[in-house]
Design a protein around this motif. Structure first.
Motif, short mmCIF file in Angstrom:
data_model
loop_
_atom_site.label_atom_id
_atom_site.label_comp_id
_atom_site.label_asym_id
_atom_site.label_seq_id
_atom_site.Cartn_x
_atom_site.Cartn_y
_atom_site.Cartn_z
N GLU A 270 0.81 -1.21 0.00
CA GLU A 270 0.00 0.00 0.00
C GLU A 270 0.84 1.27 0.00
O GLU A 270 0.30 2.36 0.21
N ALA A 271 2.13 1.16 -0.23
CA ALA A 271 3.02 2.32 -0.14
C ALA A 271 2.88 3.21 -1.37
O ALA A 271 2.44 2.78 -2.44
N ASN A 272 3.27 4.47 -1.19
CA ASN A 272 3.27 5.47 -2.26
C ASN A 272 4.68 6.00 -2.46
O ASN A 272 5.44 6.18 -1.50
N LEU A 273 5.01 6.30 -3.72
CA LEU A 273 6.34 6.78 -4.06
C LEU A 273 6.22 8.02 -4.91
O LEU A 273 5.53 8.02 -5.94
N GLY A 274 6.91 9.10 -4.51
CA GLY A 274 6.93 10.31 -5.31
C GLY A 274 5.63 11.10 -5.22
O GLY A 274 4.73 10.78 -4.46
N GLY A 275 5.54 12.16 -6.01
CA GLY A 275 4.36 13.01 -5.99
C GLY A 275 4.49 14.13 -4.96
O GLY A 275 5.55 14.34 -4.38
N PRO A 276 3.41 14.88 -4.72
CA PRO A 276 3.47 16.01 -3.79
C PRO A 276 3.89 15.59 -2.39
O PRO A 276 3.46 14.55 -1.90
N GLY A 277 4.74 16.41 -1.77
CA GLY A 277 5.23 16.11 -0.44
C GLY A 277 5.22 17.32 0.46
O GLY A 277 4.54 18.32 0.19
N ALA A 278 5.99 17.25 1.55
CA ALA A 278 5.98 18.32 2.54
C ALA A 278 6.67 19.58 2.05
O ALA A 278 6.46 20.65 2.62
N ALA A 279 7.49 19.48 1.04
CA ALA A 279 8.18 20.66 0.50
C ALA A 279 7.72 20.92 -0.92
O ALA A 279 7.41 20.00 -1.68
N SER A 280 7.67 22.19 -1.28
CA SER A 280 7.33 22.59 -2.64
C SER A 280 8.57 23.20 -3.28
O SER A 280 9.27 24.01 -2.66
N PHE A 281 8.85 22.81 -4.50
CA PHE A 281 10.01 23.36 -5.20
C PHE A 281 9.63 23.59 -6.65
O PHE A 281 8.83 22.86 -7.23
N SER A 282 10.21 24.61 -7.20
CA SER A 282 9.88 25.01 -8.56
C SER A 282 10.67 24.20 -9.57
O SER A 282 11.64 23.51 -9.24
N ALA A 283 10.22 24.31 -10.84
CA ALA A 283 10.94 23.63 -11.91
C ALA A 283 12.35 24.18 -12.06
O ALA A 283 13.28 23.46 -12.42
N ALA A 284 12.51 25.49 -11.79
CA ALA A 284 13.84 26.10 -11.89
C ALA A 284 14.79 25.49 -10.86
O ALA A 284 15.97 25.24 -11.16
N LEU B 101 9.01 12.09 -10.85
CA LEU B 101 8.40 11.91 -9.53
C LEU B 101 8.49 13.17 -8.68
O LEU B 101 7.77 13.30 -7.69
N LEU B 102 9.37 14.08 -9.04
CA LEU B 102 9.56 15.32 -8.29
C LEU B 102 8.90 16.52 -8.95
O LEU B 102 8.42 17.43 -8.27
N ASP B 103 8.88 16.54 -10.28
CA ASP B 103 8.40 17.69 -11.04
C ASP B 103 7.03 17.36 -11.64
O ASP B 103 6.92 16.53 -12.54
N ARG B 104 6.00 18.03 -11.16
CA ARG B 104 4.65 17.76 -11.66
C ARG B 104 4.47 18.24 -13.10
O ARG B 104 3.58 17.75 -13.82
N GLU B 105 5.30 19.17 -13.54
CA GLU B 105 5.14 19.72 -14.88
C GLU B 105 5.89 18.92 -15.94
O GLU B 105 5.67 19.13 -17.14
N LEU B 106 6.76 18.02 -15.54
CA LEU B 106 7.57 17.27 -16.50
C LEU B 106 6.76 16.11 -17.08
O LEU B 106 6.20 15.31 -16.33
N GLU B 107 6.72 16.02 -18.39
CA GLU B 107 6.07 14.92 -19.07
C GLU B 107 7.09 13.87 -19.48
O GLU B 107 8.06 14.18 -20.18
N VAL B 108 6.88 12.65 -19.04
CA VAL B 108 7.78 11.54 -19.34
C VAL B 108 7.02 10.54 -20.19
O VAL B 108 5.86 10.21 -19.90
N PHE B 109 7.69 10.04 -21.24
CA PHE B 109 7.05 9.11 -22.17
C PHE B 109 7.83 7.80 -22.22
O PHE B 109 9.03 7.76 -21.96
N GLU B 110 7.11 6.76 -22.57
CA GLU B 110 7.73 5.46 -22.81
C GLU B 110 8.12 5.36 -24.28
O GLU B 110 7.32 5.69 -25.17
#
Length: 735
Positions: free
Chosen positions: A373-387, A413-422
Motif C-alpha cells: 500500500e506504499a506510495n512513491l513520489g508526488g506532492p510532499g511536505a516541500a514545494s520546489f519550482s521547476a527552476a 516523480l519530483l516535477d509535476r510539470e515534466l512529461e515523461v514518455f515510454e
C-alpha cells in the motif's frame, strides 16, 4: 604469440604403456583425487560461486554493482578459501538486450577494474547467456574465463560507431592481450568492419585467427595450408556460442546456471543480490518524518561512524517520509548512492510512503522494496519550482544512473510539470523512458518510437513502480526485506541516543501529539478554573513540553513556533488577569497560539500542493480538538468534577447555608451600603469569587490581579448587585 592461443595439443600414438602400469597409475590418481571430493564426514568446505547479473547496456550502476561485489568478496575471503569465483552473466537466454549503446568509457572502466589488482583475489568468469554487442564486449574480454550458452553470441563491438578510433582499438588490444581468451585478430575484426578475419591452418600444425597486416604477411610467406573466412570485409565479426566453444575461446557450453556450477566444480552459485557473501555486518537506518538539515547530518555522521567502527558491508534503510528539504534529501541520497563504491551494499523499504523529495533518498539504494500500500513520489511536505529542479538536475541524474534507474522517471516523480514518455527501440525491443527534450537531444532519436505518457505527477503505487523498473520487489514488512538481502533477522539500528529513537518512534504515532495537546489544554483550563491547586497545571505543563519535544525531534519545531506559543499564552493570561474586557490581548494571543500549533506540526507556512493542503487540514483539526479540550475542561469543572470524590476538593462547592445566603443576597438588587467597606476574601478571586463583610458573604469581582484567599479587600465600586473590590496592601486587616 598467436600460436599460444590456438595450437592444439597432440598425442603420440606410437607410445603406449604396459597394462599393469596403466592400472597402477590410475589407482594412484584415484587415491589422490579422493580427498578433493566433497565429503561431509571429512569436514571439507564446499566451494561456492557468486553470480552478478550484468544489465545491458552497461551503465554506472552496473559498474558499481560489480565493483561492490568484488570488494565485498575480498573483504570476507579467507586464505584457506582461495580465489572466490565470480560469475558475470551478460544477458539472458532469449533476451533481446544486446549491450549496444554501452558507452566506450563505461565498458573500458569496468574492463580495467576487472584486470586490475583489485580483482586479483577473485576469478572472474564471463557467462555469455544472450547476445552481447557494442562496447559491452570489453568486460567479457577482461574476464579470466568465458562460458557460453547454446544460443548466445559475442561480437559486433563497433556497431555503435561509424569509424574506428585508434585509441579505442588500442584499448581493445590491450585488454585482449592481458587475458588472451580470444585472439587479438578476432577482437580487431569485432571492432573494425574493414578488416577480414580468417581462420588459418598452418603447414606445421595449429590454427591462427588473423586479420589485417598479419594475415597478409603470413600469406606472403607461404605458411598458409588452409583458410576459412570468418568475417568478410564490410561486416563486423560476430560469433555464436557453438563457434566459441569449437575454437576453445569458451571453456564450456551450458544451458543454465546449474550446469555452469557443475562445469566449474562448484556446489552452488548464489545470486549476489540475495546471498550471504560471508559474514554480513549490517545496520538499520530509520528515515522517518520530515527531512531537514539536522536529521540528514545526524544520519550521515552516525553512518560514517558505524562504517569505521564496525566495518559495515550492508546498510538497510526504512523510509517513511514526506520529505521537507530538497537540498538535504539530495545530499543524503548522494551519500547512500556512493556507499556501493566502498563495498557496502544498500537496500531500502518504503513503508508507507516516500513522497516528495524523500523519493530521492529511497531510490538511492541498490535494492528498493515497497509495501503493497506504499506510495512513491508526488506532492510532499516541500514545494520546489521547476527552476530549482533544473539547477539540481545533474545531481539527480547522477543518482539515477548510479543505481541503474531512469533519470527521467526520477525527475518526473519530483516535477509535476515534466512529461515523461515510454519509448520503444524497434531494433532491439528495448524500452526506455525519456522526456521530449531528452529524446530530441539523442543522436539515435529516430530509433526510438514514442508509446505513451507515464503518469507520475501524483506519485505511483508499488505495482506501478515495479512495472517501471524503479523498485526490486514488493514486500509486506522489513523482516522480509532483510531475508531478501541475506539477513536472518533485523539488523541493529543505527547508533543513536536511545531517547532520540524513543521520541522519534512516538512522533510517528499521529494520535499521540494531538492527544498530548488535548490533555495540556484540558488541564490548563482546570488550573485556571481552580488556581492554586497545582496538580492540573503541572500535568498541563508536562503534556505541552512533551508535545513540543516530539515535534522538535521530528524537525518541525523551531524557535519561531516556540516563541509564538509562549507569547500567545502570555497574552491570554494578560487578558484574563490584567486587562479583562479589553479584547486585543485575547484575540492576538489566540491567533498566536493557533499559528504556533499549526506551524509546529508541518514544514511549510502556506500550502501549495495536495499533500500540504491535507496536512494543513489535519493540523487545524488537531488544534480545534485542543481548543475543545479547554471548553471541555470548563464543563468538567462546572458539572462533572464536583461529583467525583477525588476531584471534589478542586471546586468551590457550596453547603446548604451558603446556598441560602446566596439566594437571599441575590434577591437584593443593591449593595450600596457596602461602598468602602473592608472584608476578607474567602475564595480565590480570579477575578470573581466570594468575600465576607462582617456577617455577610457576598459574590464579588476583583478589579486587578488575582487575590488569594484570606487576603483583606475593600469595596471600590458597587453597580447594583455587582460588587468590585481590590486588595488592601500595607494596611491592617479588619477585625
Amino acid at each position: 604469440m598467436f600460436q599460444q592461443h590456438s595450437r592444439r595439443m597432440r598425442t603420440d600414438g606410437n607410445r603406449t604403456l604396459p597394462r599393469w602400469r596403466s592400472f597402477l597409475l590410475g589407482w594412484v590418481a584415484f587415491c589422490l583425487a579422493c580427498p578433493l571430493t566433497e565429503s561431509p564426514t571429512l569436514g571439507q568446505d564446499v566451494q561456492r560461486g557468486v553470480l552478478v547479473q550484468v544489465a545491458l547496456p552497461i551503465d554506472d550502476a552496473t559498474q558499481r554493482q560489480v565493483e561492490s561485489t568484488i570488494n565485498t568478496i575480498r573483504s570476507t575471503a579467507t586464505a584457506e578459501a582461495g580465489r572466490q569465483k565470480l560469475v558475470l552473466q551478460f544477458g539472458k537466454q532469449g533476451d533481446q538486450a544486446t549491450g549496444g549503446e554501452t558507452a566506450f568509457e563505461r565498458g573500458l572502466q569496468l574492463a580495467r577494474f576487472l584486470t586490475s589488482e583489485n580483482a586479483t583475489d577473485v576469478k572472474t568468469i564471463a557467462y555469455v547467456a544472450g547476445s552481447v554487442q557494442g562496447h559491452a564486449v570489453l568486460p567479457v574480454l577482461a574476464c579470466d574465463q568465458i562460458v557460453v550458452a547454446p544460443g548466445a553470441s559475442l561480437g559486433d563491438a563497433g556497431i555503435d560507431q561509424a569509424s574506428v578510433d585508434p585509441v579505442v582499438m588500442l584499448a581493445y588490444e590491450s585488454i585482449a592481450q592481458r587475458r588472451r581468451t580470444i585472439p587479438i585478430g578476432a577482437v580487431r575484426a569485432m571492432l573494425d568492419a574493414d578488416l577480414e578475419l580468417v581462420r588459418i591452418s598452418q603447414v606445421d600444425g595449429g590454427d591462427l585467427f588473423l586479420s589485417g597486416p598479419e594475415l597478409a604477411e603470413l600469406r606472403d610467406q607461404g605458411k598458409v595450408w588452409k583458410e576459412e573466412q570468418l568475417a568478410a570485409p564490410g561486416e563486423l565479426a560476430n560469433f555464436v556460442g557453438s563457434q566459441m566453444r569449437t575454437y576453445r575461446w569458451a571453456t564450456h557450453e551450458v544451458r543454465d546456471v546449474d550446469e555452469l556450477a557443475t562445469a566449474l566444480g562448484l556446489s552452488r552459485i548464489s545470486d549476489s543480490q540475495s546471498p550471504n557473501l560471508g559474514e554480513v555486518n549490517a545496520v538499520l537506518a530509520e528515515i522517518s518524518g520530515p527531512i531537514n538539515r539536522r536529521r540528514g547530518r545526524r544520519v550521515r555522521n552516525n553512518l560514517s561512524d558505524a562504517i569505521q567502527r564496525h566495518d559495515l558491508n550492508l546498510v538497510v534503510s526504512h523510509v517513511n517520509s514526506a520529505g521537507g528539504d530538497l537540498n538535504e534529501s539530495l545530499e543524503l541520497a548522494s551519500y547512500f548512492a556512493n556507499l556501493p563504491a566502498q563495498g557496502i551494499r544498500t537496500a531500502a523499504l518504503v513503508d508507507p510512503q516516500a513522497v516528495g523529495d524523500a523519493a530521492l533518498v529511497a531510490l538511492a539504494a541498490q535494492q528498493v522494496y515497497m509495501s503493497p500500500e506504499a506510495n512513491l513520489g508526488g506532492p510532499g511536505a516541500a514545494s520546489f519550482s521547476a527552476a530549482a529542479l533544473d539547477d539540481l538536475s545533474e545531481a539527480i541524474d547522477q543518482i539515477a544512473r548510479s543505481t541503474g534507474r531512469s533519470p527521467a522517471l526520477l525527475r518526473g516523480l519530483l516535477d509535476r510539470e515534466l512529461e515523461v514518455f515510454e519509448y520503444l527501440d524497434a531494433r532491439s525491443g528495448r524500452v526506455a523512458y525519456f522526456s521530449s527534450d531528452e529524446h530530441a537531444a539523442r543522436d539515435d532519436a529516430a530509433r526510438w518510437a514514442r508509446q505513451g505518457a507515464v503518469a507520475l505527477a501524483d506519485g505511483i503505487s508499488a505495482e506501478q513502480a515495479l512495472q517501471l523498473g524503479l523498485i526490486t520487489g514488493i514486500e509486506s514488512d522489513l523482516k522480509q526485506v532483510c531475508r531478501k538481502v541475506g539477513l536472518k533477522d533485523l539488523p541493529q539500528r543505527l547508533d543513536e541516543r536511545w531517547i532520540v529513537n524513543f521520541v522519534e518512534s512516538l512522533g510517528r504515532q499521529v494520535w499521540l501529539p494531538r492527544m498530548l495537546l488535548f490533555i495540556g489544554f484540558f488541564m490548563l483550563s482546570v488550573e485556571i478554573g481552580a488556581p492554586g491547586i497545582g496538580f492540573p497545571g503541572f500535568i498541563s505543563m508536562v503534556s505541552l513540553m512533551l508535545f513540543f519535544w516530539i515535534q522538535a525531534a521530528g524537525g518541525t519545531a523551531e524557535w519561531l513556533e516556540i516563541f509564538l506559543f509562549v507569547g500567545g499564552v502570555l497574552c491570554l493570561l494578560a487578558e484574563v488577569l490584567l486587562f479583562p474586557g479589553f479584547g486585543i490581548f485575547g484575540i492576538g494571543g489566540l491567533v498566536m497560539l493557533v499559528a504556533s500549533l499549526v506551524l509546529v506540526s508541518q514544514t511549510f507556512v502556506l500550502p501549495s500542493n495536495a499533500y500540504q493542503y491535507n496536512q494543513l487540514t489535519g493540523n487545524l483539526i488537531g488544534v480545534l480538538v485542543a481548543i475543545g479540550g479547554m471548553l471541555g475542561g470548563g464543563l468538567a469543572l462546572r458539572w462533572m468534577l464536583p461529583q467525583l470524590p477525588f476531584f471534589r476538593h478542586l471546586m468551590m462547592v457550596e453547603d446548604e447555608e451558603e446556598k441560602q445566603i446566596r439566594a437571599e443576597n441575590e434577591a437584593i438588587v443593591h449593595w450600596d451600603h457596602l461602598q468602602g467597606q473592608r472584608g476578607i476574601a474567602t475564595t480565590p478571586l480570579v477575578p470573581s469569587g466570594k468575600a465576607r463583610f462582617g456577617e455577610e458573604l457576598i459574590a464579588v469581582v476583583s478589579d486587578g490581579p488575582m487575590i488569594d484567599p484570606q487576603r483583606p479587600v475593600i469595596v471600590k465600586q458597587v453597580y447594583g448587585n455587582r460588587v468590585v473590590v481590590e486588595e488592601l496592601i500595607d494596611d491592617d486587616e479588619p477585625e
